[in-house]
Write a protein that holds these residues in place. Structure first.
Motif, PDB file in Angstrom:
ATOM      1  N   ILE A  57       4.387   4.462  -9.730  1.00  0.00           N
ATOM      2  CA  ILE A  57       4.317   3.198  -8.989  1.00  0.00           C
ATOM      3  C   ILE A  57       4.184   1.991  -9.901  1.00  0.00           C
ATOM      4  N   GLN A  95      -4.568  -0.615  -4.665  1.00  0.00           N
ATOM      5  CA  GLN A  95      -3.903  -0.560  -3.364  1.00  0.00           C
ATOM      6  C   GLN A  95      -3.737   0.871  -2.883  1.00  0.00           C
ATOM      7  N   TYR A  96      -3.405   1.789  -3.798  1.00  0.00           N
ATOM      8  CA  TYR A  96      -3.197   3.189  -3.432  1.00  0.00           C
ATOM      9  C   TYR A  96      -4.460   4.032  -3.594  1.00  0.00           C
ATOM     10  N   GLN A 110     -11.346   9.401  -3.007  1.00  0.00           N
ATOM     11  CA  GLN A 110      -9.943   9.500  -2.605  1.00  0.00           C
ATOM     12  C   GLN A 110      -9.769  10.513  -1.472  1.00  0.00           C
ATOM     13  N   TYR A 115      -8.484   9.746   2.252  1.00  0.00           N
ATOM     14  CA  TYR A 115      -7.298  10.452   2.744  1.00  0.00           C
ATOM     15  C   TYR A 115      -7.557  11.072   4.109  1.00  0.00           C
ATOM     16  N   GLY A 121       0.068   7.845   4.828  1.00  0.00           N
ATOM     17  CA  GLY A 121       0.155   7.097   3.580  1.00  0.00           C
ATOM     18  C   GLY A 121       1.549   6.547   3.339  1.00  0.00           C
ATOM     19  N   THR A 122       1.727   5.976   2.146  1.00  0.00           N
ATOM     20  CA  THR A 122       2.987   5.356   1.758  1.00  0.00           C
ATOM     21  C   THR A 122       3.520   6.024   0.500  1.00  0.00           C
ATOM     22  N   SER A 123       4.806   6.309   0.483  1.00  0.00           N
ATOM     23  CA  SER A 123       5.424   6.956  -0.667  1.00  0.00           C
ATOM     24  C   SER A 123       5.296   6.078  -1.909  1.00  0.00           C
ATOM     25  N   PHE A 124       4.883   6.680  -3.025  1.00  0.00           N
ATOM     26  CA  PHE A 124       4.772   5.938  -4.278  1.00  0.00           C
ATOM     27  C   PHE A 124       6.129   5.405  -4.728  1.00  0.00           C
ATOM     28  N   SER A 128       8.209   3.471  -1.391  1.00  0.00           N
ATOM     29  CA  SER A 128       7.471   2.339  -0.788  1.00  0.00           C
ATOM     30  C   SER A 128       7.704   2.221   0.715  1.00  0.00           C
ATOM     31  N   ASP A 133       4.873  12.163  -6.545  1.00  0.00           N
ATOM     32  CA  ASP A 133       4.671  11.335  -5.353  1.00  0.00           C
ATOM     33  C   ASP A 133       3.666  12.045  -4.442  1.00  0.00           C
ATOM     34  N   PRO A 152       1.519  11.171  -1.963  1.00  0.00           N
ATOM     35  CA  PRO A 152       1.508  11.022  -0.500  1.00  0.00           C
ATOM     36  C   PRO A 152       2.602  11.844   0.190  1.00  0.00           C
TER      37      PRO A 152
END
Length: 320
Positions: free
Chosen positions: A40, A56-57, A66, A70, A80-83, A86, A284, A286
């Motif tokens: 990222i 942010q992540y 973490q 999660y 979540g959001t893909s690294f 995005s 990745d 997430p």
């Protein structure tokens, strides 16, 4: 015990199974070599920008924090959001899920459609040529490895004979009926590969349970009453032999899911299995967590439905 209570107890076990799978997946991914921050953060970023992205992540937090964050996201339905892409992980998975469902369900149906008749043929010709031939086929199928059979099919039917495409899910620039034909042609080799891996164990199980059923007292009594052999075989023996075969279907779905990861990778098929492979290479987290959660939930639900179906087929299970 009622079917509702029976299903509720199985559902409770399934929830704990999914939680265990989520926890193990979360921890194992953190043991992978490499730094997920590289997925990222660009080398040209300033330290401040990189630190803001990590924050942010949540990658700057201790491992336990973490994990709690999660779980909190999961409870809210947020994967979540893909690294690397995005975009929400749910969108990534939804793009790939139809292809994996098409592949695994096609292989499962084909396994049942072929496996039941082969098992019946073997059991009804016990210790004869056809039985021995089916047994050889079953044992050979059990010893096959997904990448090996996939590569052989690609080399023979894709590269040499050019009967089928060697990768992807469809040809670009085709529409309407031609698109559906393209999808089917791309599906053939992955489905055959995945079916061959599962078919051996299903055939051998069906053969063994049917031989046992044909030796039970009720079949002997039916023969003594003059009931035709075909009626005894299909109406009585096969019906009872389908009980353990039904259980095997639920168990095989788990193997199908695992086999789909390798199959989709070999054939570059754009399903969740291929997505897992790509996410591993990119660290990745997430996407990997969301994919494994989806696969675990699929297996748990399949086994739950299998247990319920078994309860309907055999009332003794409900009272056990």
């Amino acid at each position: 015990m009622s079917i509702a209570l029976f299903a509720l107890r199985r559902l409770g076990r399934g929830v704990f199974t999914i939680l265990f799978a989520v926890t193990v997946t979360f921890l194992l991914l953190r043991l992978l070599p490499g730094d997920p921050a590289l997925a990222i953060a660009s080398p040209n970023m300033t330290d401040e920008t990189r630190a803001a992205l990590l924050t942010q992540y949540g990658l700057d937090q201790p491992l336990i924090v973490q994990y709690v964050l999660y779980l909190g996201q999961l409870i809210q339905g947020n994967l979540g959001t893909s690294f690397t892409q995005s975009i929400p992980v749910a969108d990534v998975l939804l793009q790939r899920l139809p292809w994996t469902l098409l592949l695994t369900l096609s292989a499962l149906v084909l396994t049942i459609v072929i496996g039941v008749p082969l098992g019946v043929i073997a059991a009804s010709h016990k210790n004869r040529f056809l039985d021995k031939l089916v047994q050889v086929f079953g044992v050979t199928g059990q010893s096959l490895f997904v990448p090996s059979i996939g590569i052989v099919l690609l080399f023979v039917f894709g590269l040499n004979l050019r009967w089928f495409p060697i990768g992807g899910a469809y040809d670009e620039g085709v529409y309407g009926l031609e698109w559906y034909g393209s999808v089917l042609s791309h599906l053939v080799l992955p489905v055959v590969s995945l079916t061959l891996i599962q078919l051996g164990s299903y055939v051998l199980t069906m053969r063994a349970t049917l031989i046992d059923a044909l030796g039970e007292d009720y079949t002997t009594l039916a023969k003594a009453k003059g009931v035709p052999g075909r009626t005894i075989l299909w109406k009585h023996a096969v019906r009872n032999a389908m009980l353990p075969a039904t259980t095997l279907i639920g168990l095989q779905l788990g193997f199908l899911v695992g086999g789909a990861v390798l199959t989709e990778t070999v054939f570059a098929y754009p399903g969740i299995g291929r997505g897992i492979y790509e996410a591993v290479t990119q660290l990745d987290f997430p996407v990997l967590q969301g994919a494994f959660l989806l696969l675990a939930a699929t297996v748990v639900v399949a086994n739950l439905l299998t247990d319920i179906a078994y309860g309907f087929l055999d009332p003794r299970v409900k009272t056990a």
